[in-house]
Design an enzyme around this catalytic site. Structure first.
Site, mmCIF file in Angstrom:
data_model
loop_
_atom_site.group_PDB
_atom_site.id
_atom_site.type_symbol
_atom_site.label_atom_id
_atom_site.label_comp_id
_atom_site.label_asym_id
_atom_site.label_seq_id
_atom_site.Cartn_x
_atom_site.Cartn_y
_atom_site.Cartn_z
ATOM 1 N N GLY A 1 80.886 -18.467 -22.258
ATOM 2 C CA GLY A 1 81.913 -17.724 -21.539
ATOM 3 C C GLY A 1 81.491 -17.079 -20.233
ATOM 4 C CE LYS B 1 80.273 -27.308 -20.301
ATOM 5 N NZ LYS B 1 81.042 -26.370 -19.467
ATOM 6 C CB CYS C 1 44.403 -5.533 -39.534
ATOM 7 S SG CYS C 1 43.225 -4.379 -38.830
ATOM 8 C CG HIS D 1 82.642 -13.773 -25.858
ATOM 9 N ND1 HIS D 1 82.308 -12.455 -26.032
ATOM 10 C CD2 HIS D 1 81.770 -14.269 -24.950
ATOM 11 C CE1 HIS D 1 81.302 -12.156 -25.233
ATOM 12 N NE2 HIS D 1 80.952 -13.246 -24.561
ATOM 13 N NE ARG E 1 77.864 -25.489 -27.020
ATOM 14 C CZ ARG E 1 78.577 -24.624 -26.347
ATOM 15 N NH1 ARG E 1 78.275 -24.377 -25.093
ATOM 16 N NH2 ARG E 1 79.604 -24.018 -26.887
ATOM 17 C CE1 TYR F 1 42.738 -10.719 -41.413
ATOM 18 C CE2 TYR F 1 40.748 -12.014 -41.755
ATOM 19 C CZ TYR F 1 41.371 -10.786 -41.590
ATOM 20 O OH TYR F 1 40.632 -9.641 -41.603
ATOM 21 C CG MET G 1 78.069 -20.196 -16.600
ATOM 22 S SD MET G 1 77.241 -19.410 -15.242
ATOM 23 C CE MET G 1 77.304 -20.762 -14.105
ATOM 24 C CB SER H 1 39.572 -6.877 -38.978
ATOM 25 O OG SER H 1 40.975 -6.730 -38.929
ATOM 26 N NE ARG I 1 83.912 -29.553 -19.144
ATOM 27 C CZ ARG I 1 83.629 -30.218 -20.262
ATOM 28 N NH1 ARG I 1 83.503 -31.536 -20.245
ATOM 29 N NH2 ARG I 1 83.466 -29.568 -21.385
HETATM 30 P P1 ADP Z 1 82.889 -23.930 -21.507
HETATM 31 O O1 ADP Z 1 81.495 -24.250 -21.118
HETATM 32 O O2 ADP Z 1 83.268 -22.530 -21.254
HETATM 33 O O3 ADP Z 1 83.202 -24.438 -22.873
HETATM 34 P P2 ADP Z 1 84.146 -26.277 -20.498
HETATM 35 O O4 ADP Z 1 83.681 -26.836 -19.209
HETATM 36 O O5 ADP Z 1 83.636 -26.945 -21.690
HETATM 37 O O6 ADP Z 1 83.822 -24.741 -20.503
HETATM 38 O O7 ADP Z 1 85.713 -26.338 -20.439
HETATM 39 C C1 ADP Z 1 86.632 -25.421 -20.959
HETATM 40 C C2 ADP Z 1 87.638 -26.137 -21.803
HETATM 41 O O8 ADP Z 1 88.319 -27.130 -21.066
HETATM 42 C C3 ADP Z 1 87.004 -26.827 -22.980
HETATM 43 O O9 ADP Z 1 87.784 -26.636 -24.113
HETATM 44 C C4 ADP Z 1 86.997 -28.277 -22.587
HETATM 45 O O10 ADP Z 1 87.066 -29.111 -23.701
HETATM 46 C C5 ADP Z 1 88.220 -28.378 -21.722
HETATM 47 N N1 ADP Z 1 88.038 -29.455 -20.749
HETATM 48 C C6 ADP Z 1 87.038 -29.561 -19.866
HETATM 49 N N2 ADP Z 1 87.136 -30.706 -19.158
HETATM 50 C C7 ADP Z 1 88.214 -31.346 -19.627
HETATM 51 C C8 ADP Z 1 88.822 -32.599 -19.309
HETATM 52 N N3 ADP Z 1 88.301 -33.402 -18.402
HETATM 53 N N4 ADP Z 1 89.931 -32.934 -19.970
HETATM 54 C C9 ADP Z 1 90.448 -32.120 -20.906
HETATM 55 N N5 ADP Z 1 89.935 -30.938 -21.252
HETATM 56 C C10 ADP Z 1 88.816 -30.543 -20.619
HETATM 57 MG MG MG Z 2 82.797 -26.159 -23.471
#
Ligand code: ADP
Ligand code: MG
Ligand code: MG
Length: 928
Positions: free
Chosen positions: A127, A44, A882, A503, A385, A902, A129, A815, A118
């Site tokens: 989901g 990220k 084989c 998820h 990503r 092969y 972390m 072989s 984040r």
């Molecule tokens: P995950 O890795 O579980 O997607 P994120 O860190 O991306 O977690 O964040 C969860 C949600 O919060 C995402 O939808 C993201 O877009 C939103 N979010 C994260 N940071 C911000 C921010 N600075 N402003 C607005 N929304 C945010």
């Molecule tokens: Mg995210």
């Protein structure tokens, strides 16, 4: 791995890490990091930096900074403390955010800056972390923000979210509190919110007013105090550091640890933490938040695909609390049929987003998964990503991008994983059956192919049933990270709620598992383990079938079909792979059907044709009877006459496959199994045999007893039969050469190669080769036909490896029979090792089952030595494998590196082997 062992490893690895730069800033069109720094900044953080700072992008990313994964490693290695100076560094970077935020300051009573905290590991862990939004809202800053925005509803909405997330992530999870089922703080707060909604007659959270939310926040805080025994912190800095610590803590959380084990992600990697200025999708009607894919991740189609929610914050979309709107027409689903799209509601922002989509693809040369938020009409990018996709989509996108000149041939080959390719080869529900069956439910197509299984409603049941060897489909309201083990165990996953980015959808797509999400008609009753769907009630154990490519649910056990062989996309993709690879791919096949299947996939020869296959299965009665006669013969005359009877069967059988494989090598292995395997057990069969041989029943029984061995796998089998009874080898050689001659006379080019099994001595192959060459001379003379053929040996006994140099004097090819070679090198019985090998793997004594993937250290060393010694004697020596491992990606790569000519594998593994061979060539180029 137990926690203590994990910790030791982390501690060890941290000693070698010198704390360098701990924090990387991004924003204002610049960034200190970039996309290549995933190990340090997490996926990220690295991509936020790339989007914010790369000259070709400079996208509207809210400013922020990333605490590196090294800080996480340090934190866990030092009793959960931080490196010196981290506090100062963070404060300095916070000030840099403030400079880019129009006078907003963190904790400022008049114009407060809010941030998100984040998580972000090297590899995405959907989901697993934690993230905390709206950090910095306190009794002091709330009035200022209300004053500033004139929007109390927004402010209290943000506040109640902060309390929910913070109490859950920081005060409960990170504090190690394990509440009982359904008694987690978040669940409890959600219940309060639902009560409030009911009391106010609000259908959705957006119907709650500012005053409602204000009251709600107050109730929340009381509840937090009551349940967790602590006040919700009212200091912005305390909130910030509490959040940072909680994200680092979540790295060692139970769910994350379990996910890492399945995905083989090392604990030492650590997570980064991103602190970023908040932007608000919940500021009213012209604000929204959404997620998207630059192409459709379910089909690969080159259309922008995404979902969004008006007046919401990020996590709402994924959580499935309201049905998301489509961003455009191509993203519309059954459920969102009547909802306005982003394109319709906010055309300007949509246009800008579409432009960014194109820019991103052009920059990354791949399909991306993005998060965006629109605050009062202004678009912000929050994440990107490389997007997860299913197999068919992966292949389609790779091919399209090649055509669009976005990806080179090599990139195309590397972009599809062997398991994704495998999905194209996956079973589907028989389309004929599907055409006449009415589905009982319809949801979103979240994972490919078809599946059927008995219904289970909990992850635990899925795991247990699987252990009993049953096929199950896991049916859930929606899945969450706690369900991962059960999702793994199930044939397929079906959820009542959630979208393409839920998820369940993310996880299933990543695994290439059949999955249908958001099947709106389902009502699940967990108490009675039943569900209502399409007007009927099904209970646990009832069968359903899913079409994960179309999102359909059927009642009962539908007929399944193997994946199509003549898939156009597959052909095109394999063609590209073929143009890259050097290692040839052959197949193990003995029938016309299997051989032509493998040939269609691209097999370039047969590496193993087991001559004895004709004595098993359909149509084997007659030849088997004749073989038995031969086995029970005592005198040379008896045996020769039995062999003569057997001869036409063998010749015709071989001829069929030689014909299908014309123009390629067909490696025919001489009789391998111990003869007693073919001795009948039923009395009447023995009787029949006695009559046919003209001997008494007692005599026959005596002969049968004589054949018994106490260790048949190491007994009278393979080449040893040919040494004792040269006439058996002679007959086989004659059948092969006659079959080939007949075909050659018809104008076909055939290349029969004869392979001698279970060899350990030079004299064995000398003895057998002499017989074979002699028979050839006779057949050739008789028919006036010259054949191109080779004589070679299996390498499956360690002594043969040692003697490779000598064997290569008379042999034209080797072989590796890696099944037996593994068995004999380890001394593990192939048939009995199942019981203990899984303990070995579970306890980490063995990294992997050596019968599934070549043991590169041990068996691999023997292979390398054999290649070297063999080629030293005979430069032209052709070498292949084989064994079962011949179609397994890691083993293919090993064979490529070891310089084999092969690999040979079963027909359905041929495409996988072709892809693996091409990827091996890109990773480790070899000349030929
Ligand atoms: P995950 O890795 O579980 O997607 P994120 O860190 O991306 O977690 O964040 C969860 C949600 O919060 C995402 O939808 C993201 O877009 C939103 N979010 C994260 N940071 C911000 C921010 N600075 N402003 C607005 N929304 C945010
Ligand atoms: Mg995210
Ligand atoms: Mg063998």
């Amino acid at each position: 791995m137990p926690k203590s062992a994990t910790m030791k490893k982390v501690k060890k690895s941290v000693k070698s890490v010198k704390m360098s730069k701990m924090v990387y800033f991004f924003g204002g069109g610049k960034a200190e990091g970039n996309e290549s720094m995933k190990n340090l900044l997490g996926g990220k953080g690295a991509n936020l930096a790339e989007m914010a700072g790369h000259p070709a992008l400079k996208l509207p990313v809210p400013p922020g900074f990333t605490l590196t994964t090294e800080v996480c490693t340090y934190y866990w290695a030092n009793k959960r403390t931080y490196p010196k100076n981290l506090k100062e560094t963070v404060a300095m970077n916070l000030a840099r955010i403030e400079q880019l935020s129009n006078g907003k300051k963190f904790g400022d009573p008049k114009n407060p800056l809010l941030v998100s905290v984040r998580s972000g590991a090297r590899k995405s862990m959907p989901g697993m972390m934690e993230t905390i939004l709206n950090c910095g809202l306190t009794e002091t800053t709330i009035p200022g923000l209300v004053e500033l925005t004139k929007n109390p509803r927004f402010v209290y909405d943000a506040y109640r979210r902060l309390i929910m997330m913070y109490s859950d992530v920081v005060m409960e999870k990170a504090a190690g509190i394990k509440p009982e089922d359904d008694m987690g703080i978040r669940k409890q707060l959600e219940r309060i919110m639902n009560d409030m909604k009911q009391k106010k007659g609000a259908k959705s959270d957006t119907d709650l007013s500012g005053d409602d939310l204000k009251a709600l926040a107050a109730q929340f805080k009381l509840k937090v105090k009551e349940v967790l025994g602590k006040e919700f912190p009212d200091d912005p800095m305390e909130q910030l550091w509490g959040s940072i610590g909680a994200v680092f803590a979540s790295w060692m959380g139970e769910r994350a640890v379990s996910y890492r084990r399945i995905e083989k992600i090392p604990a030492e990697w650590g997570t980064a933490v991103n602190v970023q200025a908040m932007v608000f999708g919940n500021m009213g009607e012209n604000s929204s938040t959404g997620v998207g894919f630059t192409r459709n991740p379910g089909t690969g189609e080159n259309v922008f695909y995404g979902e969004f929610l008006e007046n919401a914050q990020g996590e709402d979309v994924v959580a499935g609390i309201r049905t998301p709107h489509p961003i455009n027409e191509s993203s519309r689903s059954e459920q969102s049929r009547d909802l306005k799209s982003l394109e319709q509601l906010m055309p300007a922002a949509y246009k800008e987003l579409s432009a960014i989509r194109r820019k991103l693809e052009k920059h990354y040369h791949d399909m991306l998964d993005i998060e965006f938020t629109i605050e009062k009409g202004t678009l912000y990018m929050l994440q990107c990503r490389v997007g997860k996709r299913n197999g068919p989509a992966a292949v389609r996108m790779a091919l399209d991008m090649h055509r669009e000149k976005l990806a080179t041939r090599e990139e195309v080959v590397m972009r599809v994983t062997p398991s994704q390719l495998d999905e194209l080869l996956h079973p589907i529900i028989d389309p004929k059956a599907e055409a006449v069956t009415k589905p009982i439910g319809k949801g979103l197509p979240a994972g490919p192919g078809g599946a059927r299984g008995a219904i289970v409603f909990t992850s635990e049941d899925a795991v247990n049933r699987r252990k009993e060897g049953k096929e199950v489909i896991l049916v859930r309201e929606e899945t969450n990270p706690e369900d991962v083990e059960g999702m793994r165990a199930a044939e397929a996953i079906l959820t009542a709620r959630g979208g393409m980015t839920s998820h369940a959808a993310l996880v299933a797509r990543g695994w290439g598992k059949c999955c249908v999400v958001g099947c709106a008609g389902i009502e699940i009753d967990l108490k009675t383990k039943t569900m209502h769907i399409g007007g009927i009630t099904l209970k646990e154990g009832d069968w359903i079938s899913l079409n994960g490519s179309r999102g359909l649910v059927y009642n009962g056990k539908m007929n399944m079909l193997d994946a199509s062989e003549s898939n156009d996309m597959l052909d095109q993709f394999l063609k590209l792979c073929n143009s890259v690879r050097k290692l040839q791919v052959w197949t193990n096949a003995e029938t016309e059907e299997d051989s032509s299947k493998a040939r269609k996939f691209g097999a370039e020869g047969i590496g193993l044709f087991r001559i004895e296959h004709m004595f098993y299965g359909k149509g084997s009665d007659e030849p088997l009877f004749k073989l038995r006669k031969m086995i029970m013969s005592k005198t040379l005359e008896e045996r020769k006459s039995a062999l003569n009877e057997l001869f036409p069967h063998m010749k015709n059988d071989i001829k069929k496959t030689l014909k299908v494989m014309q123009g390629t090598h067909v490696t025919i292995r001489l009789m391998d199994p111990p003869l007693h395997e073919f001795v009948p057990h039923q009395k009447e069969k023995l009787q029949e045999l006695a009559v046919s041989l003209g001997i008494s029943f007692e005599e026959l029984e005596t002969r049968a007893t004589l054949l018994r061995e106490s260790n048949p796998m190491m007994g009278h089998r393979g080449v040893r039969l040919g040494v004792t009874y040269p006439e058996i080898t002679e007959m086989q050689a004659r059948a092969i050469f006659e079959a080939a001659s007949e075909l050659q006379k018809e104008g076909l080019k055939v290349f029969p190669d004869i392979m001698i099994p279970v060899v350990s001595l030079k004299n064995e192959v000398v003895h057998q080769a002499e017989i074979i060459h002699k028979v050839y001379a006779e057949v050739s003379k008789k028919n006036g036909v010259k054949l191109k053929y080779m004589v070679g040996t299996m390498i499956e006994i360690p002594r043969a490896c040692l003697m490779a140099g000598q064997l290569a004097e008379t042999m034209q090819f080797f072989s590796f029979g890696t099944n037996d070679l593994t068995q004999m090198t380890f001394g593990y019985s192939r048939d009995d090792s199942g019981y203990f090998l899984k303990d070995y793997v579970e306890k980490g004594i063995l990294a992997e089952d050596p019968f599934q993937t070549i043991d590169q250290e041990g068996v691999g060393e023997l292979i390398k030595m054999t290649v070297e010694r063999g080629r030293k004697t005979n430069k032209e020596l052709k070498i292949g494998i084989c064994g079962e491992q011949g179609g397994e990606p890691a083993s293919v790569e090993f064979c490529h590196k070891a310089g084999l000519n092969y690999v040979s594998c079963s027909p359905f593994r041929v495409p996988i082997a072709i892809l693996s061979a091409a990827q091996s060539q890109i990773r480790h180029p070899r000349k030929k």
